[in-house]
Design a protein around this motif. Structure first.
Motif, PDB file in Angstrom:
ATOM      1  N   ALA A  64      67.466  72.070  75.033  1.00 36.64           N
ATOM      2  CA  ALA A  64      68.047  71.285  73.943  1.00 36.64           C
ATOM      3  C   ALA A  64      69.573  71.204  74.067  1.00 36.64           C
ATOM      4  CB  ALA A  64      67.666  71.918  72.605  1.00 36.64           C
ATOM      5  N   SER A 147      64.610  68.732  66.521  1.00 34.05           N
ATOM      6  CA  SER A 147      64.589  69.128  67.927  1.00 34.05           C
ATOM      7  C   SER A 147      65.982  69.257  68.544  1.00 34.05           C
ATOM      8  CB  SER A 147      63.737  68.154  68.737  1.00 34.05           C
ATOM      9  OG  SER A 147      64.118  66.818  68.523  1.00 34.05           O
ATOM     10  N   LEU A 151      63.982  71.736  71.714  1.00 39.57           N
ATOM     11  CA  LEU A 151      63.184  70.566  72.054  1.00 39.57           C
ATOM     12  C   LEU A 151      61.709  70.915  71.910  1.00 39.57           C
ATOM     13  CD1 LEU A 151      64.910  68.941  75.154  1.00 39.57           C
ATOM     14  CD2 LEU A 151      64.941  68.187  72.788  1.00 39.57           C
ATOM     15  N   ARG A 152      60.955  69.983  71.429  1.00 36.89           N
ATOM     16  CA  ARG A 152      59.514  70.222  71.216  1.00 36.89           C
ATOM     17  C   ARG A 152      58.688  69.312  72.054  1.00 36.89           C
ATOM     18  NH1 ARG A 152      59.603  71.804  64.951  1.00 36.89           N
ATOM     19  NH2 ARG A 152      61.596  72.753  65.104  1.00 36.89           N
TER      20      ARG A 152
END
Length: 152
Positions: A64, A147, A151-152
């Motif tokens: 991320a 996110s 981050l997903r």
């Protein structure tokens, strides 16, 4: 209670209490060492991945945008020294109880107190951006920007 030499013996309940306290302290010290407790006193994000449940969150943080400018503590603990370690201690207590007694879910969810800390840190770090925006206080940064941190 006196012995034949005139010395007093500790009462048995006091002796048993001292033994129990020593055992509890010894077991607590061992558990703290085994769980790498001292690593949680620092600021290294890799510490959060000590637990397998957090491995995905750690990997998400690494991918991320915030990983270049913020550690886990920057977002998940308050800015003040005392409040930071109070939150770390409380979270550590909850985590240790969950992992010791098996009460953690496969998908972890932030407690309302944890969400409030993250929200406050978003607003504190990005005050120059969010102050002029007329979202109002009731809209969560995380609602739209979930996110950014992981981050997903």
């Amino acid at each position: 209670m006196a012995t034949s030499r005139g010395m007093t013996l500790l009462p048995i309940p006091l002796t048993l209490a001292a033994i129990a306290a020593g055992l509890a302290l010894g077991m607590g010290t061992f558990a703290f060492h085994y769980a790498k407790g001292t690593s949680y006193l620092g600021n290294d994000p890799a510490t959060c991945a000590n637990c397998h449940v957090m491995a995905g969150h750690y990997a998400g943080w690494q991918a991320a945008p915030h990983h270049l400018v913020a550690t886990c503590n920057d977002c998940h603990t308050p800015a003040g020294l005392i409040s930071k370690y109070a939150v770390k201690a409380l979270n550590g207590y909850h985590h240790s109880m969950a992992f010791t007694f098996g009460g953690y879910p496969d998908v972890i969810r932030a407690r309302p107190q944890s969400t409030a800390v993250v929200e406050a840190n978003c607003r504190r770090c990005h005050a120059d951006l969010v102050e002029p925006i007329a979202h109002g206080g009731g809209v969560s940064c995380i609602r739209c920007h979930a996110s950014v941190g992981h981050l997903r």
